[in-house]
Design a protein around this motif. Structure first.
Motif, PDB file in Angstrom:
ATOM      1  N   ALA A  73       0.833  -1.204   0.000  1.00  0.00           N
ATOM      2  CA  ALA A  73       0.000   0.000   0.000  1.00  0.00           C
ATOM      3  C   ALA A  73       0.870   1.257   0.000  1.00  0.00           C
TER       4      ALA A  73
ATOM      5  N   ASN B   4       0.852   4.102  -2.925  1.00  0.00           N
ATOM      6  CA  ASN B   4       0.677   5.532  -2.644  1.00  0.00           C
ATOM      7  C   ASN B   4       1.871   6.349  -3.123  1.00  0.00           C
TER       8      ASN B   4
ATOM      9  N   ARG C 264      -9.876  10.615  -5.992  1.00  0.00           N
ATOM     10  CA  ARG C 264      -9.604   9.315  -6.616  1.00  0.00           C
ATOM     11  C   ARG C 264      -8.217   9.336  -7.234  1.00  0.00           C
TER      12      ARG C 264
ATOM     13  N   SER D 153      -4.991   7.121  -9.210  1.00  0.00           N
ATOM     14  CA  SER D 153      -4.739   5.949 -10.040  1.00  0.00           C
ATOM     15  C   SER D 153      -3.433   6.104 -10.806  1.00  0.00           C
TER      16      SER D 153
ATOM     17  N   GLN E 136      -7.375   3.871  -6.171  1.00  0.00           N
ATOM     18  CA  GLN E 136      -7.876   3.897  -4.801  1.00  0.00           C
ATOM     19  C   GLN E 136      -9.084   4.804  -4.738  1.00  0.00           C
TER      20      GLN E 136
ATOM     21  N   GLY F 233     -10.876   4.518   0.564  1.00  0.00           N
ATOM     22  CA  GLY F 233      -9.620   3.847   0.874  1.00  0.00           C
ATOM     23  C   GLY F 233      -9.431   2.503   0.206  1.00  0.00           C
TER      24      GLY F 233
ATOM     25  N   PHE G 127      -8.697  -0.313  -2.537  1.00  0.00           N
ATOM     26  CA  PHE G 127      -7.844  -0.405  -3.711  1.00  0.00           C
ATOM     27  C   PHE G 127      -8.465  -1.342  -4.750  1.00  0.00           C
TER      28      PHE G 127
END
Length: 206
Positions: free
Chosen positions: A19, A23, A109, A111, A157, A161, A163
């Protein structure tokens, strides 16, 4: 025979390390997009010149040497960010979209997109292998047929939160004509009925 594309979207459950990498990739792809968008704007405003994708792609390795943390994320995702910028410019000049805007860190959002090469994206049991992430747990509710070729993946995401990964596939299929007996029925809209057919069959609203 003709090639078609079909996307399969799945919920994924990355561990803490994965994660964090996702990010970080969101941030790095946003940085690359904004950095080269600023370069394009500055050059055009000062010299009325444009920059091509190929020119900026050659500068990307130099930026990675300057900002070493860019090397910690998927390099293909960074290249795709540049391609997205180039596509945004083309859409603008062809009057299909507004002028490209800088991407905000506060966007609800997030991506990034990566491309399949040498099996770097593949399904393994109840996991999906993704570049820089390794095997990520996936909610595999729909199987991808074996004859479908994985072309790319978009990791995103949602505001809550969660994924997700959207897997774009390519497959080859024949176009089979639908047999017809030439019995064509025309439908006319009616205010009192739902429709009126050419055979004078009526269907009323419930």
């Amino acid at each position: 025979m003709k090639k078609y594309n079909l996307a399969f979207k799945y919920r994924i459950y990355p561990n803490e390390t994965q994660a964090n990498t996702i990010n970080a990739t969101f941030g790095c792809t946003r940085l690359v997009y904004n950095r080269f968008l600023a370069q394009r704007k500055e050059l055009y405003e000062s010299e009325k010149k444009s920059v091509t994708y190929n020119t900026q792609a050659k500068e990307l390795p130099l930026l990675k040497n300057e900002l070493l943390f860019l090397k910690d994320v998927d390099s293909i995702a960074l290249q795709q960010s540049l391609k997205n910028l180039d596509a945004a410019y083309k859409n603008f000049f062809q009057k299909r979209a507004d002028f490209p805007k800088f991407k905000s860190k506060k966007s609800s959002r997030k991506s990034y997109n990566t491309v399949s090469t040498n099996g770097n994206i593949r399904i393994e049991g109840n996991s999906i292998k993704l570049p820089k992430l390794g095997l990520v747990k996936i909610k595999f509710h729909r199987a991808i047929p074996q004859n479908y070729v994985i072309k790319s993946a978009t990791i995103s995401q949602e505001p809550n939160g969660a994924f997700y990964v959207s897997v774009l596939t390519e497959f080859v299929a024949d176009i089979v004509p639908v047999p017809s007996d030439n019995n064509i029925v025309g439908l006319d809209f009616s205010m009192k009925e739902l429709f009126v057919s050419s055979e004078d069959q009526r269907a009323d609203y419930p």
